[in-house]
Design a protein around this motif. Sequence first.
Motif, PDB file in Angstrom:
ATOM      1  N   VAL A  94       0.864  -1.169   0.000  1.00 34.89           N
ATOM      2  CA  VAL A  94       0.000   0.000   0.000  1.00 34.89           C
ATOM      3  C   VAL A  94       0.910   1.231   0.000  1.00 34.89           C
ATOM      4  O   VAL A  94       2.134   1.118  -0.037  1.00 34.89           O
ATOM      5  N   LEU A  95       0.317   2.404   0.069  1.00 33.51           N
ATOM      6  CA  LEU A  95       1.101   3.624   0.192  1.00 33.51           C
ATOM      7  C   LEU A  95       1.002   4.147   1.617  1.00 33.51           C
ATOM      8  O   LEU A  95      -0.089   4.231   2.182  1.00 33.51           O
ATOM      9  N   MET A  96       2.137   4.456   2.199  1.00 29.65           N
ATOM     10  CA  MET A  96       2.147   5.069   3.525  1.00 29.65           C
ATOM     11  C   MET A  96       1.699   6.517   3.372  1.00 29.65           C
ATOM     12  O   MET A  96       2.411   7.357   2.850  1.00 29.65           O
ATOM     13  N   ARG A  97       0.481   6.799   3.820  1.00 30.75           N
ATOM     14  CA  ARG A  97      -0.081   8.135   3.684  1.00 30.75           C
ATOM     15  C   ARG A  97      -0.287   8.808   5.047  1.00 30.75           C
ATOM     16  O   ARG A  97      -0.913   9.865   5.122  1.00 30.75           O
ATOM     17  N   GLY A 101       3.255   6.841  14.952  1.00 29.55           N
ATOM     18  CA  GLY A 101       3.479   5.689  14.095  1.00 29.55           C
ATOM     19  C   GLY A 101       3.126   5.966  12.650  1.00 29.55           C
ATOM     20  O   GLY A 101       2.511   6.984  12.329  1.00 29.55           O
ATOM     21  N   PRO A 102       3.519   5.051  11.755  1.00 25.66           N
ATOM     22  CA  PRO A 102       3.119   5.141  10.353  1.00 25.66           C
ATOM     23  C   PRO A 102       1.711   4.598  10.174  1.00 25.66           C
ATOM     24  O   PRO A 102       1.176   3.914  11.055  1.00 25.66           O
ATOM     25  N   GLY A 103       1.114   4.900   9.027  1.00 24.88           N
ATOM     26  CA  GLY A 103      -0.224   4.398   8.782  1.00 24.88           C
ATOM     27  C   GLY A 103      -0.589   4.417   7.317  1.00 24.88           C
ATOM     28  O   GLY A 103       0.176   4.877   6.463  1.00 24.88           O
ATOM     29  N   PHE A 104      -1.783   3.925   7.024  1.00 24.61           N
ATOM     30  CA  PHE A 104      -2.255   3.828   5.650  1.00 24.61           C
ATOM     31  C   PHE A 104      -3.774   3.837   5.656  1.00 24.61           C
ATOM     32  O   PHE A 104      -4.416   3.638   6.701  1.00 24.61           O
ATOM     33  N   TYR A 105      -4.350   4.078   4.481  1.00 26.84           N
ATOM     34  CA  TYR A 105      -5.804   4.122   4.330  1.00 26.84           C
ATOM     35  C   TYR A 105      -6.256   2.981   3.436  1.00 26.84           C
ATOM     36  O   TYR A 105      -5.519   2.541   2.548  1.00 26.84           O
ATOM     37  N   ARG A 107     -12.057   9.202  12.761  1.00 22.20           N
ATOM     38  CA  ARG A 107     -12.831   9.520  11.569  1.00 22.20           C
ATOM     39  C   ARG A 107     -12.531  10.924  11.053  1.00 22.20           C
ATOM     40  O   ARG A 107     -12.568  11.151   9.841  1.00 22.20           O
ATOM     41  N   ASP A 108     -12.216  11.867  11.927  1.00 18.84           N
ATOM     42  CA  ASP A 108     -11.910  13.205  11.427  1.00 18.84           C
ATOM     43  C   ASP A 108     -10.592  13.215  10.659  1.00 18.84           C
ATOM     44  O   ASP A 108     -10.441  13.944   9.670  1.00 18.84           O
ATOM     45  N   VAL A 109      -9.630  12.380  11.084  1.00 19.95           N
ATOM     46  CA  VAL A 109      -8.364  12.260  10.360  1.00 19.95           C
ATOM     47  C   VAL A 109      -8.607  11.624   8.991  1.00 19.95           C
ATOM     48  O   VAL A 109      -8.086  12.080   7.969  1.00 19.95           O
ATOM     49  N   VAL A 110      -9.424  10.578   8.972  1.00 20.16           N
ATOM     50  CA  VAL A 110      -9.747   9.896   7.723  1.00 20.16           C
ATOM     51  C   VAL A 110     -10.477  10.834   6.769  1.00 20.16           C
ATOM     52  O   VAL A 110     -10.167  10.900   5.572  1.00 20.16           O
ATOM     53  N   ALA A 111     -11.449  11.587   7.303  1.00 19.45           N
ATOM     54  CA  ALA A 111     -12.237  12.491   6.463  1.00 19.45           C
ATOM     55  C   ALA A 111     -11.355  13.571   5.844  1.00 19.45           C
ATOM     56  O   ALA A 111     -11.512  13.908   4.658  1.00 19.45           O
ATOM     57  N   GLY A 170     -11.479   3.730   5.690  1.00 18.37           N
ATOM     58  CA  GLY A 170     -10.805   4.313   6.849  1.00 18.37           C
ATOM     59  C   GLY A 170      -9.308   4.122   6.760  1.00 18.37           C
ATOM     60  O   GLY A 170      -8.729   4.017   5.678  1.00 18.37           O
ATOM     61  N   GLY A 171      -8.681   4.081   7.916  1.00 16.56           N
ATOM     62  CA  GLY A 171      -7.229   3.937   7.932  1.00 16.56           C
ATOM     63  C   GLY A 171      -6.756   3.317   9.228  1.00 16.56           C
ATOM     64  O   GLY A 171      -7.522   3.168  10.194  1.00 16.56           O
TER      65      GLY A 171
END
Length: 235
Positions: free
Chosen positions: A75-78, A84-88, A129-133, A189-190
Amino acid sequence: MADFDGREELIQVARWDYDGEGIDEAMLPGDPWTAITGWIEAARERSLVADDVPEPDALSVATADAQGQPHVRTVLMRYLTPHGPGFYTNLNSLKGRDLAANPRIAAALTWPPMFRAIRFTGSAEELARDVVAEYFRSRPYGSRIGAWASAQSEPLERRAVLDERTEHYAHRWPDRGEPGDVPLPDFWGGYLIRCDEVELWAGRHSRQHDRLVYVRTAPGTLADHDAWRIERRQP
């Protein structure tokens, strides 16, 4: 099934020696955050001046289902913060179903031309959810429509079905050039990776690579010196 002796239809793999500069403990900061961001920035800079690191944020993510069957994909690290790192992703995808059953996760950024890699090991946690949005609104229009059109990981009878679904949602929510043109799907989501270990790998000649690992010893973020110790591991 016939016995396999390890020689049948063997495809020879080219050998090449790694020519990296390596790393040692004296080169590392006391916290993984500084080391991680330094290496990522170096990879991103290289991608701008050379054609051998085309996607520096490509993150291989490994999960396992409730039965222990592992799955890995890129995936892409976004998402990247001291937490920490994360992705959607689609939360109903295979990776989402795996993480719902078993939140343990491993991921890796790999830059072969630089003879470098970073490995993350820990647990996945859904992003707020606000981060995802906020991130979803920043995506190109086509990517937002694509999130609705694809039932990620599910069987697809033929490509035309995906094209039809994409056309349907594009007609439902036409592109007016606004971030809110396409609503955030409730199934999209992510994940944040809460790291227990962060390994920096650097290739050297004759496979005598350097592996230096930040091991969590206390609560804290990736930027907290007191939460980590550094351990060298054999290649």
